[in-house]
Enzyme design. Structure first.
Site, mmCIF file in Angstrom:
data_model
loop_
_atom_site.group_PDB
_atom_site.id
_atom_site.type_symbol
_atom_site.label_atom_id
_atom_site.label_comp_id
_atom_site.label_asym_id
_atom_site.label_seq_id
_atom_site.Cartn_x
_atom_site.Cartn_y
_atom_site.Cartn_z
ATOM 1 N N HIS A 199 4.053 27.911 43.363
ATOM 2 C CA HIS A 199 5.370 26.941 43.097
ATOM 3 C C HIS A 199 6.725 27.016 42.990
ATOM 4 O O HIS A 199 6.763 28.306 42.860
ATOM 5 C CB HIS A 199 4.340 26.036 42.126
ATOM 6 C CG HIS A 199 5.436 24.707 41.844
ATOM 7 N ND1 HIS A 199 6.594 23.895 42.133
ATOM 8 C CD2 HIS A 199 4.025 23.821 42.435
ATOM 9 C CE1 HIS A 199 7.169 22.811 41.717
ATOM 10 N NE2 HIS A 199 5.591 22.397 42.434
ATOM 11 N N GLN B 264 -0.523 24.740 35.503
ATOM 12 C CA GLN B 264 -2.177 24.200 36.261
ATOM 13 C C GLN B 264 -2.939 25.202 35.576
ATOM 14 O O GLN B 264 -4.214 24.494 35.644
ATOM 15 C CB GLN B 264 -2.053 24.718 37.647
ATOM 16 C CG GLN B 264 -1.135 23.198 38.287
ATOM 17 C CD GLN B 264 -1.300 22.143 38.293
ATOM 18 O OE1 GLN B 264 -2.667 21.953 38.057
ATOM 19 N NE2 GLN B 264 -0.038 21.562 38.740
ATOM 20 N N LYS C 95 1.355 17.059 33.264
ATOM 21 C CA LYS C 95 0.016 17.374 33.715
ATOM 22 C C LYS C 95 -0.930 18.025 32.947
ATOM 23 O O LYS C 95 -1.980 18.241 32.864
ATOM 24 C CB LYS C 95 0.625 18.734 34.276
ATOM 25 C CG LYS C 95 1.273 18.967 35.597
ATOM 26 C CD LYS C 95 1.251 19.977 36.145
ATOM 27 C CE LYS C 95 2.937 19.580 36.982
ATOM 28 N NZ LYS C 95 2.486 19.256 38.168
ATOM 29 N N CYS D 218 5.169 21.629 47.248
ATOM 30 C CA CYS D 218 5.965 22.808 46.593
ATOM 31 C C CYS D 218 5.489 23.928 46.973
ATOM 32 O O CYS D 218 5.795 25.020 45.954
ATOM 33 C CB CYS D 218 6.484 22.194 45.226
ATOM 34 S SG CYS D 218 7.486 20.951 45.286
#
Length: 412
Positions: free
Chosen positions: A123, A203, A226, A366
């Site tokens: 990213h 993530q 997230k 991104c």
């Protein structure tokens, strides 16, 4: 009490709505997750009952706010097995956390000719700070390649990481390819060469059990939004010896011990890095999110998401002209699935899916160097979370098929 996933959607009122006259299926969780009532109620309670600044006041509201704020820090430490809450710094998110490492540790330790190693799947938040640090310091930025299935090429990793390497920084889970990178193995290789290991956990932390001590990462960064928490709150974990040696990046209130006219001294960890009034409500909301996730159990969350991938990935692979990026083997793929439909721009595909009530992301995510590596300008991306189910997966497949039919023949 362990929450039952089959009834959990009731905790997320936002999911109970129609979009374009269709029941919403939210599959943009890699960008941000929805918030359960428990998190929103925690924010409400703080603002309605305990709103005050932390660490400064001795009145009752200030003491209650401080207690909740620091309790949230302890919850984070326990959640990732940090060992001590002093190793947990509150930031605005993964982006700021990684920038802090580059601006403090990197600025102090990187010199001309030193190497910084990342990968093509990073990213921008885990690429641009290192790119700019390398430019400032005349260091060498190196990239680990990928295997044909989108997994990290570990043979190449061993070539790229050398005795000149000072920092290795890799995403634990790709936000495009859905692969889980072997962070523990990479940390071992980095340490053999005297380098530090930085893990981008944006993530991974929301989706699987994380033990930073077992991974042996030197730094680990992630975001609250997230993982059910509010926007604007994030975490930077660092090993004690590194954090103690690092200079602060920002200066002002809260982080000082003593200020004289011409010199100042700083508080101990973790507060020396947290200048100014912090995001108090954000930290409390993140603490409530961790409570909620812990009630479900991260093992159960990881298994549920893998079950969805096992179910939906073969169905997607069976659609003619649909290109899936990343591993085709469901066991190697997380709930992040990027794809393109031949002849259709991903933005048009995402718009068509939205007309069916299915929310996905489209763009470069991104990760423009990765898009260049894949030789595509952009992709569509569906990303699942524990409140999604097989019905949501079927809705995605049906919506893609409907979009394919419409753009091919003009009818559904």
């Amino acid at each position: 009490m362990v929450k039952q996933l089959k009834t959990i959607k009731a905790d997320f009122p936002i999911l109970d709505q129609k979009v374009n006259d269709e029941q919403l299926v939210y599959l943009d969780n890699a960008a941000t997750t929805q918030k359960p009532k428990a998190v929103v109620e925690a924010l409400d309670h703080y603002y309605y009952h305990d709103n005050a600044n932390v660490h400064r006041g001795v009145h009752t509201l200030a003491e209650r706010a401080t207690e909740q704020f620091e309790a949230a820090r302890q919850k984070v430490a326990d959640f990732i097995n940090a060992g001590d809450k002093k190793n947990i710094l509150f930031t605005r998110g993964t982006t700021q956390s990684l920038n802090w490492i580059a601006a403090s540790y990197g600025e102090a330790t990187i010199h001309e000719g030193d190497e910084i190693v990342i990968s093509y799947m990073e990213h921008h938040s885990n690429l641009v700070p290192w790119q700019q640090l390398a430019l400032r310091k005349k260091a060498v930025l190196k990239y680990i390649g990928m295997n044909e299935d989108g997994t990290l090429d570990m043979a190449d990793a061993k070539k790229q990481i050398t005795d000149k390497t000072k920092i290795v920084s890799i995403a634990h889970v790709s936000n495009v390819l859905g692969v889980v990178n072997p962070i523990k193995q990479l940390a071992s290789i980095a340490h053999q060469h005297g380098a530090i290991m930085v893990g981008d956990g944006a993530q991974s932390v929301p989706h699987m059990p994380i033990d930073v001590q077992d991974l042996d990462v030197d730094f680990y960064a992630f975001s609250g939004h997230k993982m059910l928490g509010p926007t604007g709150i994030g975490v930077l974990y660092g090993k004690t010896s590194l954090l103690e040696a690092m200079p602060p990046i920002e200066f002002g209130g809260e982080m000082i011990d003593f200020v004289d006219l011409y010199e100042s001294s700083w508080k101990e960890l973790p507060w020396k890095f947290e200048a100014g009034t912090p995001d108090i409500s954000g930290a409390i909301g993140l603490g409530a999110a961790i409570d909620y996730l812990s009630e479900i159990g991260m093992d159960q969350i990881e298994k549920h998401e893998q079950d969805i991938v096992n179910y939906v990935l073969p169905k997607l692979l069976a659609i003619d002209d649909l290109e899936i990026y990343g591993p085709k083997d469901p066991s190697k793929h997380t709930g992040v699935i990027a794809f393109n439909l031949k002849g259709l721009h991903p933005h048009d595909l995402a718009t068509a899916l939205d007309m069916e009530g299915v929310a996905v992301r489209a763009g470069h995510h991104c990760a423009q160097p990765l898009m260049k590596y894949l030789n595509v300008p952009a992709t569509a991306r569906a990303s699942f979370y524990f409140y999604n189910d097989s019905n949501d997966a079927d809705r995605l497949v049906d919506a893609i098929l409907a979009a394919k039919e419409f753009f091919k023949h003009g009818t559904v």
